[in-house]
Design an enzyme around this catalytic site. Structure first.
Site, mmCIF file in Angstrom:
data_model
loop_
_atom_site.group_PDB
_atom_site.id
_atom_site.type_symbol
_atom_site.label_atom_id
_atom_site.label_comp_id
_atom_site.label_asym_id
_atom_site.label_seq_id
_atom_site.Cartn_x
_atom_site.Cartn_y
_atom_site.Cartn_z
ATOM 1 N N GLY A 112 39.788 8.621 -4.342
ATOM 2 C CA GLY A 112 39.048 9.606 -5.126
ATOM 3 C C GLY A 112 39.742 9.939 -6.432
ATOM 4 N N GLY A 113 40.542 9.012 -6.948
ATOM 5 C CA GLY A 113 41.282 9.248 -8.183
ATOM 6 C C GLY A 113 42.628 9.913 -7.971
ATOM 7 N N PRO A 117 39.157 3.399 -1.600
ATOM 8 C CA PRO A 117 40.118 2.448 -2.168
ATOM 9 C C PRO A 117 40.914 2.996 -3.343
ATOM 10 C CG PRO A 117 37.886 1.883 -2.826
ATOM 11 C CD PRO A 117 37.760 2.962 -1.790
ATOM 12 N N LEU A 118 40.365 4.007 -4.024
ATOM 13 C CA LEU A 118 41.078 4.627 -5.146
ATOM 14 C C LEU A 118 41.455 6.070 -4.846
ATOM 15 C CD1 LEU A 118 38.962 3.178 -8.102
ATOM 16 C CD2 LEU A 118 41.179 2.384 -7.241
ATOM 17 N N TYR A 174 24.228 8.522 3.795
ATOM 18 C CA TYR A 174 24.457 8.803 2.372
ATOM 19 C C TYR A 174 23.166 9.331 1.764
ATOM 20 C CZ TYR A 174 28.696 5.942 2.904
ATOM 21 O OH TYR A 174 29.896 5.421 3.303
#
Length: 294
Positions: A223-224, A220-221, A76
């Site tokens: 990326g929207g 978990p989301l 990262y």
């Protein structure tokens, strides 16, 4: 930042401990709502963010909210996320789970590299960036088709034996690979893609639950982008005066006792909402609706 801080202090502060806890290993217990530090980097997860002081403030705020499980990786940035966590002064206050096994380039590619010597080298580099004597959890980021999986995991086991790493995790693995690894080293976490709209890794989650291994759902989301279940999420959210994303996180917490969601963000308001999702209790009918939506 000051405006947001004033707003947060004027209301009930979200508390990650309301998600409950999970014992990753003997004596190593964390709150189940974690924080993914990938978004602390620049565009494409390469280079630093536009405002490093703000990124550090987000990490600090997460820990202030009781988040004590921080997910990062040497890739990262590369190196940026680990460095910013250390500069934010949060490494001592949380379990830091970093990863090794991916190379980056200016084209923002993610290139698997599981050579044992490389993994050992990256552990030394990550240890230096984080300024720790030993890494809390080192996760093998992605199996390398050019390196035998057993060889890569053996390298992680040797790092544990040498005292440079406390515990080992895996990421992006199959059930078969997960079955192989414990013959070499104890595995405490598995990190695969999983969310309310994407269940392709259900078999891996089931295997983790059976073995008592922490399952860390990345993305978990989505990326929207939760289009396939948006209507159902919004319907449930309306009943809780919540956002669809909070319901998606609440579902992850309730779908299995071993899930450790790690939503990441550079937005303080989003961070507040993510952690506040730990307070949402979904009914059996709401869980059934979301389960049947996919």
């Amino acid at each position: 930042y000051n405006t947001v801080s004033a707003h947060i202090d004027s209301v009930t502060r979200p508390d990650a401990s309301r998600a409950g806890t999970f014992e990753i290993a003997d004596g190593l217990e964390v709150n189940r709502m974690g924080f993914g530090a990938m978004r602390l980097c620049g565009e494409g997860i390469v280079g630093p963010p536009a405002d490093e002081s703000h990124a550090r403030a987000v990490a600090q705020r997460a820990v202030d909210y009781g988040v004590d499980f921080l997910d990062t990786a040497d890739s990262y940035g590369p190196g940026v996320s680990e460095r910013l966590l250390r500069e934010a002064g949060v490494v001592e206050d949380a379990v830091v789970a970093t990863k090794a096994g991916l190379l980056r380039n200016s084209d923002t590619e993610w290139l698997p590299h599981g050579d044992p010597d490389y993994l050992k080298n990256q552990a030394l580099v990550s240890r230096d960036r984080l300024r720790v004597d030993s890494i809390d959890v080192l996760q093998y980021h992605r199996p390398d088709p050019d390196t035998p999986f057993v060889d890569s995991v053996t390298a992680l086991a040797e790092l544990v034996a040498d005292g440079l790493v406390e515990y080992v995790g895996l990421s992006n693995v199959t059930v078969n690979q997960l079955d192989q690894a414990p013959h070499i080293v104890d595995v405490v976490t598995v990190q695969n893609r999983y969310n309310v709209g994407y269940r392709d890794e259900q078999a891996v989650l089931d295997a983790c639950e059976a073995a008592g291994i922490g399952f860390v759902p990345w993305y978990p989301l989505a990326g929207g982008d939760l289009d396939t279940v948006t209507d159902d999420l919004d319907a449930v959210a309306a009943a809780h005066d919540a956002t669809r994303y909070q319901i998606a996180l609440a579902w992850l917490l309730e779908t299995s006792p071993v899930t450790l969601p790690i939503p990441g963000t550079l937005d303080l308001n989003h961070l507040e909402q993510n952690v506040a999702a730990a307070e949402i209790d979904l009914s059996e009918s709401e869980l059934r609706r979301l389960d049947e939506a996919v």
